[in-house]
Design a protein around this motif. Structure first.
Motif, short mmCIF file in Angstrom:
data_model
loop_
_atom_site.label_atom_id
_atom_site.label_comp_id
_atom_site.label_asym_id
_atom_site.label_seq_id
_atom_site.Cartn_x
_atom_site.Cartn_y
_atom_site.Cartn_z
N ASN A 3 0.86 -1.18 0.00
CA ASN A 3 0.00 0.00 0.00
C ASN A 3 0.89 1.23 0.00
N ALA A 4 1.41 1.60 -1.18
CA ALA A 4 2.37 2.70 -1.28
C ALA A 4 1.75 4.06 -1.01
N ASP A 5 0.44 4.20 -1.28
CA ASP A 5 -0.21 5.50 -1.07
C ASP A 5 -1.00 5.53 0.23
N CYS A 6 -0.53 4.77 1.20
CA CYS A 6 -1.21 4.67 2.48
C CYS A 6 -1.42 6.03 3.14
N SER A 7 -0.34 6.83 3.20
CA SER A 7 -0.46 8.13 3.87
C SER A 7 -1.42 9.04 3.14
N LYS A 8 -1.44 8.96 1.81
CA LYS A 8 -2.37 9.77 1.03
C LYS A 8 -3.81 9.36 1.31
N GLU A 9 -4.08 8.05 1.34
CA GLU A 9 -5.42 7.57 1.64
C GLU A 9 -5.87 8.03 3.02
N ARG A 10 -4.96 7.99 3.98
CA ARG A 10 -5.30 8.41 5.34
C ARG A 10 -5.65 9.89 5.38
N GLU A 11 -4.84 10.71 4.69
CA GLU A 11 -5.10 12.15 4.69
C GLU A 11 -6.43 12.48 4.00
N LEU A 12 -6.73 11.78 2.92
CA LEU A 12 -8.01 12.02 2.25
C LEU A 12 -9.17 11.67 3.18
N PHE A 13 -9.04 10.57 3.88
CA PHE A 13 -10.11 10.17 4.82
C PHE A 13 -10.28 11.21 5.93
N LEU A 14 -9.17 11.69 6.47
CA LEU A 14 -9.25 12.68 7.55
C LEU A 14 -9.82 14.01 7.08
N ASN A 15 -9.75 14.28 5.78
CA ASN A 15 -10.27 15.55 5.25
C ASN A 15 -11.61 15.36 4.52
N ARG A 16 -12.27 14.23 4.75
CA ARG A 16 -13.52 13.95 4.04
C ARG A 16 -14.62 14.93 4.39
N SER A 17 -14.61 15.45 5.62
CA SER A 17 -15.68 16.38 6.02
C SER A 17 -15.61 17.68 5.24
N LEU A 18 -14.44 18.01 4.68
CA LEU A 18 -14.30 19.22 3.86
C LEU A 18 -15.27 19.21 2.70
N CYS A 19 -15.58 18.01 2.22
CA CYS A 19 -16.46 17.86 1.06
C CYS A 19 -17.79 17.23 1.43
N GLY A 20 -18.13 17.22 2.72
CA GLY A 20 -19.42 16.69 3.15
C GLY A 20 -19.53 15.19 3.05
N MET A 21 -18.41 14.47 3.20
CA MET A 21 -18.41 13.02 3.04
C MET A 21 -18.23 12.33 4.40
N THR A 22 -18.93 12.79 5.40
CA THR A 22 -18.71 12.29 6.76
C THR A 22 -19.11 10.84 6.95
N ASP A 23 -19.95 10.30 6.08
CA ASP A 23 -20.40 8.92 6.25
C ASP A 23 -19.49 7.92 5.55
N MET A 24 -18.38 8.37 4.95
CA MET A 24 -17.50 7.46 4.23
C MET A 24 -16.47 6.84 5.17
N THR A 25 -15.99 5.66 4.81
CA THR A 25 -15.05 4.90 5.62
C THR A 25 -13.67 4.95 4.99
N PRO A 26 -12.63 4.54 5.71
CA PRO A 26 -11.29 4.52 5.11
C PRO A 26 -11.22 3.68 3.84
N GLU A 27 -12.00 2.60 3.77
CA GLU A 27 -11.97 1.75 2.59
C GLU A 27 -12.45 2.48 1.34
N ASP A 28 -13.30 3.49 1.53
CA ASP A 28 -13.80 4.24 0.37
C ASP A 28 -12.70 5.04 -0.33
N PHE A 29 -11.60 5.28 0.34
CA PHE A 29 -10.51 6.06 -0.23
C PHE A 29 -9.33 5.19 -0.66
N MET A 30 -9.50 3.88 -0.54
CA MET A 30 -8.41 2.97 -0.89
C MET A 30 -8.29 2.78 -2.40
#
Length: 858
Positions: A496-523
């Motif tokens: 999982n080379a883009d692990c840190s990127k996936e994590r950052e996208l998940f942590l910033n999901r509320s910026l785009c109103g995606m609060t109901d999404m899970t970490p798997e949605d950004f994998m």
């Protein structure tokens, strides 16, 4: 994408059925200067080599860098990204931009003009930099300001800039079957006019990206590079450059660029940095000092991008320029350069672990390098590129340059390559530019597919293969299972080379109103999808090939069914719905625009629209013969032996479908290409094409018009069209034309009906068709000789005293009876007020000579 001839036949005898920007150029043929223009350019070198300055700044001796006539420089504004709202000039030496308001031959091309055809520029020049250590010594190859990258020379006559588009023959790519020529190789014959794979065909298997793609290549080791830049030490790099643009409003404010940088020398280059140097100038071209009041800065962070019906967070890192005071509202745009991708190494040994810039620095004025000025040699350039430094935003109005770079990359072995992807973005204010950057980042990310058919690759977020030998690495540092794995030579560990990127996208999901999404949605790397296809987005159907036929008080448009027969590049669905016909008038060629760049968007007006009868849209049928009120083209109408000729083509194809049908006497090559393609269509053969026709009778002779045919699609749900989808933009497919008087045939010729319009020629009478002057048309005005004979003729203009003023030649053999004159004499002087006489001498003896007179009032 204007001026695309309808049918161009290649050496193999197939009809491309798609054309491109220059009327004399087929898709995939090189973008190049005409012999006359190239002669002018070379002559210009010798006339101005004594000058050491451009108009902008005496420090930039660009013409000295161009005095190499055996290099094939593309300087004639023929490679312009113009299907979107950001018009940019593409070069074949690593630069984007045109040096506006300089003495460069490219100066009148749009540099980075936004909005399109507005005359508001945002860039003087920007170019690629590659720095490395060669035998321990810092070496940097640059495209700007020093032109150390240079295009191939005359020994390679096919080395130009090539244009293509999604859906073109030979340009298939994933998710469609990408092996165009079925040789078990993918994209091995890239768009360069050369038979790269040795199979006897040219450019038959490459990846066509976007609705307008330019391809070129250049090197840093031509001997002239060292002659002009004595301090230059080549790295022996071969750079393949591709650039992309889309027409959709969501994506038309950026141009994507991909560089493939190959070490084709014998030495290993080490500690490599790649970057971009840019001189951004924001303002109206008509303002000579618009470069002096700019600001620059860097923005890094998360932004929302629209993907389908939802917004997703994307990370962007963009350096930008803007006019500090906005020129009182006249220059509100922000222009940026966005780093999108480059080689990474999950282990961090050979390349950065993640994508991003490592240095941003800005410069202004004439300060020495030690005090913050521009670098002057490779030691200083490499020092800047390798610094981990981010300058503060420069908010004091000045003329700024900036450098952004990334690295280090440990080494580049001989015959190996590295990749850099960037985008030029522009928008209204900082927020608009950031929106454009987010759209560019989303398009660049593309989508993931299961290409290898193995359900065990690309799972659990592990999308990147690491090849052995490697020992004790954690394949996914983001999961809770800390375990180390090793691989012997020939084995692979998926990580999982883009692990840190996936994590950052998940942590910033509320910026785009995606609060109901899970970490798997950004994998990435899930459900067996191991292959990432970059630069991929669903679009409106591509525009058709189009042919414009000017007539007397009318314009006829003929186009093909390319839009109907091309699937969506992302979904692979055939979702075509209908055609739209557009016209633009009122164009006056604003400074920095041309017939190649087209009119401003607000000038386009919709003439007609028709679609499939399916309960979606207007349900106005176009699939009826033209004579019955539809748009289906009916060839050879009015010809007595029409049916006999149509049957002749079908019978020849039935007998030998692979051979070109001999063209009957009396028909042009265009006619026969069309008839053969129609016959194939009627017989259901490969290469068959349907054609459509529209006549605009609401035009005036001599006036300036642009026409465009665009397509739109529908949304398919469960295999059924449910609503209208995306609409093509007229800027993606236009041609310029003026309506012309018909030439007089011999049996009906009346010499007294040859006349000049307007007469008298005054400022007011010529105003309706007056254009802004440019280098090729220094007056922007004209008078027209009309109703000339249907043969070759010589037109001579005299003063009332009998002095010869000018001589022109006209060919009315194709039925066009109009010849324009710009009121410039044979001595290149504007003619004065007075009465002028003219004579028309036809070459064909069946036509008598004509004489007449007209008045010019200045």
């Amino acid at each position: 994408m204007g001026n695309r001839p309808l049918f161009i036949r290649d050496g193999a005898g197939r009809s491309e059925g798609r054309a491109e920007r220059s009327a004399a150029r087929a898709p995939g043929t090189p973008v190049t200067a005409t012999p006359q223009l190239f002669f002018f350019i070379i002559l210009s070198f010798f006339l101005i080599l004594s000058s050491s300055a451009l108009a902008k700044d005496s420090r930039y001796d660009v013409y000295d860098k161009l005095k190499d006539p055996d290099r094939i420089w593309v300087l004639d504004c023929s490679a312009i990204h113009n299907v979107g709202n950001l018009h940019m000039n593409v070069t074949n030496w690593g630069c984007f931009g045109s040096y506006p308001n300089s003495n460069q031959p490219t100066a009148e091309c749009p540099s980075a003009q936004w909005p399109a055809n507005s005359g508001i520029e945002h860039l003087w020049i920007a170019g690629l930099w590659v720095g490395a250590r060669k035998a321990g010594i810092p070496v940097v190859s640059t495209a700007a300001f020093d032109r150390e990258f240079r295009p191939p020379g005359n020994e390679d006559p096919m080395a130009r800039i090539y244009e293509s588009f999604e859906g073109i023959f030979g340009g298939a790519r994933l998710p469609a079957p990408p092996d165009d020529d079925n040789d078990d190789l993918v994209d091995e014959d890239w768009r360069n006019g050369v038979d790269d794979d040795g199979d006897g065909a040219i450019d038959e298997d490459f990846a066509a990206i976007s609705q307008q793609m330019f391809t070129c290549w250049y090197t840093d080791d031509h001997p002239q590079s060292v002659v002009v830049n004595p301090e230059h030490t080549p790295l022996h790099l071969f750079v393949r450059q591709e650039s992309y643009q889309w027409e959709d409003e969501q994506f038309y404010d950026f141009v994507g660029v991909e560089y493939r940088i190959l070490n084709y020398g014998r030495d290993i280059v080490e500690d490599i940095y790649i970057g971009f140097f840019a001189d951004g100038d924001v303002g109206l071209r008509t303002d000579d000092e618009y470069a002096q009041d700019d600001c620059t800065g860097l923005w890094q962070g998360f932004r929302c991008a629209q993907r389908g019906d939802v917004q997703i967070p994307v990370y962007i890192s963009v350096a930008y320029f803007y006019d500090c005071d906005g020129d009182n509202g006249m220059s509100p745009g922000y222009f940026g350069i966005l780093f999108l991708g480059h080689d990474i190494d999950p282990l961090g040994d050979d390349a950065p672990i993640t994508v991003g810039i490592t240095s941003y620095q800005n410069f202004s004025g004439d300060l020495p390098f030690e005090n913050g000025g521009d670098p002057n040699d490779d030691y200083q350039r490499y020092d800047l590129m390798s610094r981990t430094n981010f300058d503060r935003n420069a908010e004091v109005p000045r003329d700024y340059r900036m450098l952004m770079s990334t690295g280090p990359f440990r080494e580049l072995l001989p015959d190996s390559q590295m990749v850099l992807q960037v985008a030029f973005v522009c928008g209204l204010g900082l927020e608009g530019m950031l929106d454009a950057a987010a759209s560019a980042a989303m398009v660049f990310e593309g989508n993931w597919f299961n290409v290898d058919g193995n359900p065990l690759t690309g799972i659990d977020g592990r999308e990147t293969p690491v090849y052995g030998p490697v020992s004790e690495i954690d394949p996914d540092s983001c999961d809770s299972d800390f375990s180390l794995e090793s691989a012997a030579r020939g084995e692979i560990i998926w990580v999982n080379a883009d692990c840190s990127k996936e994590r950052e996208l998940f942590l910033n999901r509320s910026l785009c109103g995606m609060t109901d999404m899970t970490p798997e949605d950004f994998m990435t790397g899930t459900y067996g999808r191991e292959t990432n296809v970059k630069w991929l987005v669903g679009t409106a159907p591509p525009p058709p090939a189009m042919r414009i036929l000017p007539g007397d008080q009318k314009i006829t448009i003929i186009w093909d069914n390319f839009s109907e027969s091309t699937p969506d590049p992302s979904t692979l669905q055939y979702d075509f719905e209908g055609f739209r016909i557009w016209r633009a008038d009122g164009w006056y060629r604003p400074t920095g625009t041309s017939v190649q760049t087209g009119p401003a968007r607000h000038l386009w007006q919709l003439l007609d629209e028709r679609d499939i009868i399916n309960g979606i849209g207007a349900d106005r049928a176009y699939k009826m013969p033209f004579s019955q009120g539809g748009w289906e083209y009916e060839p050879l109408i009015g010809l007595e032996n029409r049916e006999e000729i149509l049957a002749y083509f079908e019978e020849n194809l039935i007998y030998s479908s692979l051979d070109t049908v001999p063209c009957p006497p009396g028909l042009t090559r265009y006619d026969c290409d069309t008839l053969e393609a129609l016959a194939k269509y009627n017989l259901g053969y490969e290469g068959g094409t349907q054609y459509y026709k529209f006549i605009d009778n609401e035009v005036h002779n001599g006036m300036h018009y642009f026409y465009s045919i665009t397509a739109f699609d529908h949304v398919i749900t469960a295999g059924v069209p449910v609503r209208l989808g995306k609409f093509g933009e007229p800027a993606s497919n236009f041609q310029y034309v003026t309506a012309l008087s018909d030439a007089q045939e011999a049996e009906e010729y009346h010499e007294k009906e040859v006349y000049v319009v307007p007469n008298p020629a005054t400022t007011g009478s010529m105003a309706p068709w007056q254009l802004e002057p440019n280098m090729s048309d220094p007056t922007g005005i004209k008078v027209e000789f009309r109703n000339l004979p249907a043969c070759r003729s010589t037109v001579r203009i005299f003063t009332l005293a009998g002095d010869l003023v000018h001589v022109m030649y006209h060919d009315g053999g194709e039925g066009r009876g109009t010849l324009a004159w710009d009121l410039v004499s044979r001595n290149s002087q504007d003619v004065t007020s007075g009465v002028y006489l003219f004579t028309v001498h036809p070459d064909d003896g069946e036509f008598p000579n004509s004489t007449g007179k007209f008045v010019v009032i200045r």
